[in-house]
Design a protein around this motif. Structure first.
Motif, mmCIF file in Angstrom:
data_model
loop_
_atom_site.group_PDB
_atom_site.id
_atom_site.type_symbol
_atom_site.label_atom_id
_atom_site.label_comp_id
_atom_site.label_asym_id
_atom_site.label_seq_id
_atom_site.Cartn_x
_atom_site.Cartn_y
_atom_site.Cartn_z
ATOM 1 N N ASN A 1 1.167 -1.550 0.240
ATOM 2 C CA ASN A 1 0.133 -0.216 0.380
ATOM 3 C C ASN A 1 1.138 1.428 0.106
ATOM 4 N N ASP A 2 2.113 0.832 0.711
ATOM 5 C CA ASP A 2 2.721 2.381 0.426
ATOM 6 C C ASP A 2 3.248 2.444 -0.370
ATOM 7 N N ASP B 1 6.970 11.002 2.438
ATOM 8 C CA ASP B 1 6.389 10.522 3.579
ATOM 9 C C ASP B 1 6.559 9.081 4.340
ATOM 10 N N ARG B 2 7.100 8.342 3.799
ATOM 11 C CA ARG B 2 7.177 7.123 4.599
ATOM 12 C C ARG B 2 8.543 7.297 4.850
ATOM 13 N N ILE C 1 8.444 6.786 10.294
ATOM 14 C CA ILE C 1 9.339 6.622 10.972
ATOM 15 C C ILE C 1 10.219 7.614 11.979
ATOM 16 N N VAL C 2 10.748 8.168 11.486
ATOM 17 C CA VAL C 2 11.675 9.361 12.116
ATOM 18 C C VAL C 2 11.107 10.522 12.646
ATOM 19 N N PRO C 3 11.085 10.743 13.900
ATOM 20 C CA PRO C 3 10.505 11.828 14.979
ATOM 21 C C PRO C 3 10.760 12.451 14.415
ATOM 22 N N SER C 4 9.640 14.520 14.529
ATOM 23 C CA SER C 4 10.182 14.818 13.598
ATOM 24 C C SER C 4 12.238 15.882 14.179
ATOM 25 N N SER C 5 12.121 15.354 16.167
ATOM 26 C CA SER C 5 13.783 16.429 16.260
ATOM 27 C C SER C 5 14.528 15.516 15.554
ATOM 28 N N GLU C 6 14.537 14.098 15.105
ATOM 29 C CA GLU C 6 15.799 13.921 14.454
ATOM 30 C C GLU C 6 15.536 13.549 12.801
ATOM 31 N N ARG C 7 14.524 14.312 12.062
ATOM 32 C CA ARG C 7 14.851 13.966 11.050
ATOM 33 C C ARG C 7 15.734 15.478 10.253
ATOM 34 N N HIS C 8 17.150 14.913 9.631
ATOM 35 C CA HIS C 8 17.604 15.742 9.490
ATOM 36 C C HIS C 8 18.585 14.907 8.422
ATOM 37 N N VAL C 9 19.412 15.578 7.308
ATOM 38 C CA VAL C 9 19.978 14.859 6.652
ATOM 39 C C VAL C 9 20.304 13.384 6.716
ATOM 40 N N PHE D 1 18.745 0.672 4.505
ATOM 41 C CA PHE D 1 16.986 0.804 4.260
ATOM 42 C C PHE D 1 16.431 1.100 2.460
ATOM 43 N N PRO D 2 16.543 0.204 1.060
ATOM 44 C CA PRO D 2 16.503 1.097 -0.333
ATOM 45 C C PRO D 2 15.252 1.443 0.347
ATOM 46 N N TYR D 3 13.729 0.846 1.505
ATOM 47 C CA TYR D 3 12.116 1.626 1.159
ATOM 48 C C TYR D 3 12.107 3.142 1.350
ATOM 49 N N PHE D 4 13.753 3.714 2.169
ATOM 50 C CA PHE D 4 13.862 4.970 1.999
ATOM 51 C C PHE D 4 15.243 5.798 1.065
#
Length: 693
Positions: free
Chosen positions: A364-365, A372-373, A377-385, A395-398
């Motif tokens: 479904n993803d 979006d993926r 799974i990644v909290p906003s506080s850790e969403r960096h490059v 993980f190739p999914y990301f």
């Protein structure tokens, strides 16, 4: 035995440990602190500055080592206010440390006894008497306090005590250098106390100071009390009155951090069986470039990463691809909450989920964006490059380019290696050891029945995990051939009808097959058992498990022009693999030409093996075209090529049949708006048309 790498939070101690070649900087700093002609301290106050983890403590250690080597009579005083943080009097603690350093050397004590006593007197006037005592130095301090009592009774002023100290210091031949570390780790009021301490004794002749700190943190503390707009200006003005020379640490360039990381990894190479010339491996170099650009900033980051990796690799050696494990170590340090998300639902990130939820998620993803993926799974506080780059690498999914992936059989993108990393040997509790003993001791029919029941009640993934964990321990009591005949009966496709909806059997077959070859690699003496299992199943015409094992061996040995992926502890030799490959692919070719191969299997491993041995020819491609005249074949092949997390590139489809012709048929199926079309088929067809998402 290989040298043990330093503790990840511990700075280096001696000059031989310096892999960044900071000797010239240390030499110049020492020359500023001690006059080489008079061999006495210059009295300068130097600030060594840099952010947390940049190597300030290591610089102080290297400086102490250098000074003690160059000046045998040097008195080096180390003071770490963070270690005594929260006590009432840092000034008293410091002077106690100075006196303690003098007393630690019996020869030095006799030489400096008068200085020590006067320091105690001076300190007692600056600080509360009760705080000047230091465990282990009671005699001197008590004497100092008695001197203070006498001095106070005579109303001896601080100025008089100060002149006495100046005379004492002037008579000392060797340099006195005070090294104060971790200033930026204490509370604001304690930072100001350290500043007052330095101001109160910094202008004594014969004492030089080096203060190590993060300038931004110290400036903010010293500026406390001023208005927000004036706080920084006030703090810097205060700091300039104390520190005469502020030296930012030498810039550490990316190639220096790379050399440091490579050197630290090299210390583990023998212990952890890391390949020779590991720094020339393309995937390792790709990871290092990612780490240097977005994750690792300081030498401490390097030590912390290598220290974490050392622990994990020591526990998981041979279980998980070492490069992936290094990358996961970095992820666990930089993004622990992201790792917790993975720990909770590992099937959401791996390529071969077994759980229904994980499979449906992948299906479904397909239309979701990479952002979006990652956001799920990644909290906003850790969403960096750095986090997103590491996730994509592991993980190739990301990943931005899902086709760029590790081909190692123990890559962490697969379920078993990831679970091994997350569990660290802690076994799942859903299936007991006795359950596995019962499974492995049953007849082939009983094995098939138990696996079927586990598949039906949703416990098969736990059973496979437990089997993988204990199979090697139970190996001596297992009739391996009989057991794997039972597994073969379970994984055999019951008919030759094209799949009409996605089934997770390929992932299940892959996981089960991995249990055997991994056990053989764990215990070399079991290789003969593995070879016997392969021969028995191949002779019986089994082609799901044997195709899996065969292709792994082809790549291990680099046969038929394939890229060699290394590894020696496999249960077939290169010669056996080559013979089996030619024999089996000839049989599979005949089955395919009669229309009894592809729809009779869960995956295309047999076809890919024919491509390996160069038996897949135009006649084989033509046969695919004939089968695709049936729309059920279009649906089933789409599931094999693009179902769930599968993705096949254009050259792969072209080699199989014809890329343009297959995409045209996929578009036709979507345009038919068939109400009977299963959602997993529709998504696979859409994925094919979109180029694999």
């Amino acid at each position: 035995m290989s040298p043990t790498p330093p503790h990840p939070e511990r700075p280096i101690q001696k000059t031989p440990d310096d892999r960044l070649d900071r000797s010239r900087f240390i030499g110049r700093l020492a020359a500023a602190l001690v006059n080489p002609t008079t061999r006495k301290a210059t009295g300068v106050v130097v600030g060594v500055t840099g952010p947390w983890g940049s190597g300030k403590s290591s610089i102080l250690n290297l400086l102490q080592d250098h000074l003690e080597t160059q000046y045998e009579d040097a008195l080096i005083v180390r003071f770490d206010p963070w270690l005594v943080s929260g006590r009432n009097d840092l000034i008293g603690e410091f002077l106690g440390e100075l006196i303690g350093t003098i007393r630690a050397d019996a020869k030095r004590l006799g030489k400096y006894k008068k200085l020590a006593a006067n320091l105690a007197d001076y300190g007692a006037q600056l600080a509360p008497i009760g705080n000047l005592w230091k465990p282990g130095f009671g005699t001197i301090l008590a004497g100092g306090l008695r001197s203070l009592k006498d001095a106070l009774s005579q109303k001896e002023s601080l100025d008089v005590l100060r002149r006495r100290l100046i005379d004492d210091l002037d008579a000392i031949q060797g340099p006195i250098v005070v090294l104060i570390d971790e200033i930026d780790r204490v509370e604001d009021d304690e930072i100001r106390t350290v500043a007052q301490l330095v101001r109160s004794v910094a202008d004594f002749p014969g004492i030089s100071y080096v203060l190590a700190y993060d300038p931004d943190r110290v400036v903010q503390a010293l500026g406390s009390g001023a208005s927000p707009e004036n706080r920084e200006e006030r703090g810097r003005a205060y700091l300039e009155k104390i520190v005469q020379l502020q030296l930012p640490l030498p810039i550490t360039f990316a190639d220096e951090i790379t050399r440091l990381l490579n050197a630290e990894i090299a210390t583990l190479a023998s212990e952890l069986s890391i390949p020779e010339a590991f720094d020339q491996i393309d995937r390792y170099r790709e990871l290092v470039q990612l780490l240097i650009e977005d994750v690792i900033d300081t030498p401490r980051d390097v030590r912390r990463l290598v220290g974490t990796y050392h622990v994990l690799a020591g526990m998981l050696q041979g279980e998980v691809d070492w490069i992936d494990l290094l990358g996961f170590s970095a992820l666990s340090i930089k993004a622990p909450r992201t790792c917790e998300s993975i720990r909770r639902e590992p099937d959401l990130v791996v390529e071969n989920p077994i759980s229904e939820r994980g499979i449906l998620r992948h299906i479904n993803d397909g239309t979701k964006s990479r952002e979006d993926r990652i956001g799920e799974i990644v909290p906003s506080s850790e969403r960096h490059v750095g986090t997103t780059a590491l996730l994509g690498f592991l993980f190739p999914y990301f990943a931005e380019d899902p086709g760029n992936r590790s081909n190692h059989s123990d890559a962490i993108r697969f379920r078993r290696p990831l679970l091994t990393t997350l569990r660290l040997g802690l076994l799942p509790g859903a299936v007991s050891r006795d359950d596995i003993i019962a499974l492995t001791s049953g007849s082939p029919f009983e094995v098939e029945g138990r696996l079927q029941r586990a598949f039906s009640d949703g416990t098969l993934e736990h059973l496979i995990d437990r089997l993988d964990d204990v199979y090697v321990d139970l190996a001596s009591s297992i009739d391996h051939v009989a057991f794997w005949h039972g597994i073969a009966k379970f994984v055999r496709k019951p008919d030759c009808e094209w799949q009409a909806a996605y089934q997770p059997m390929y992932e299940i077959i892959r996981s089960l097959a991995s249990t055997l070859d991994r056990s053989m690699r764990r215990r070399n003496e079991l290789r003969a058992e593995g070879a016997a299992v392969f021969k028995a199943l191949a002779d019986a015409g089994e082609s799901e498990l044997t195709a899996q094992w065969l292709r792994r061996h082809i790549f291990v040995y680099g046969l038929f022009g394939r890229e060699k992926r290394g590894g020696e502890k496999w249960f077939l030799t290169a010669e056996q693999t080559s013979e089996y490959a030619l024999e089996l692919t000839q049989k599979w070719q005949q089955a395919h030409l009669s229309g009894k191969l592809i729809p009779c299997h869960w995956s295309l491993q047999q076809v890919y093996a024919m491509m390996d041995t160069k038996l897949w020819d135009d006649e084989c491609r033509s046969q695919v075209g004939k089968m695709l005249e049936d729309k059920r074949a279009v649906d089933g092949l789409a599931l094999m090529l693009f179902g769930a997390s599968f993705s096949t590139d254009e050259p792969g489809i072209e080699k199989l049949y014809s890329y343009e012709a297959f995409i045209r048929k996929a578009k036709q199926r979507l345009a038919e708006d068939d109400q009977q079309l299963h959602e997993t088929v529709r998504l696979a067809l859409q994925k094919a048309v979109n180029g694999g998402w």
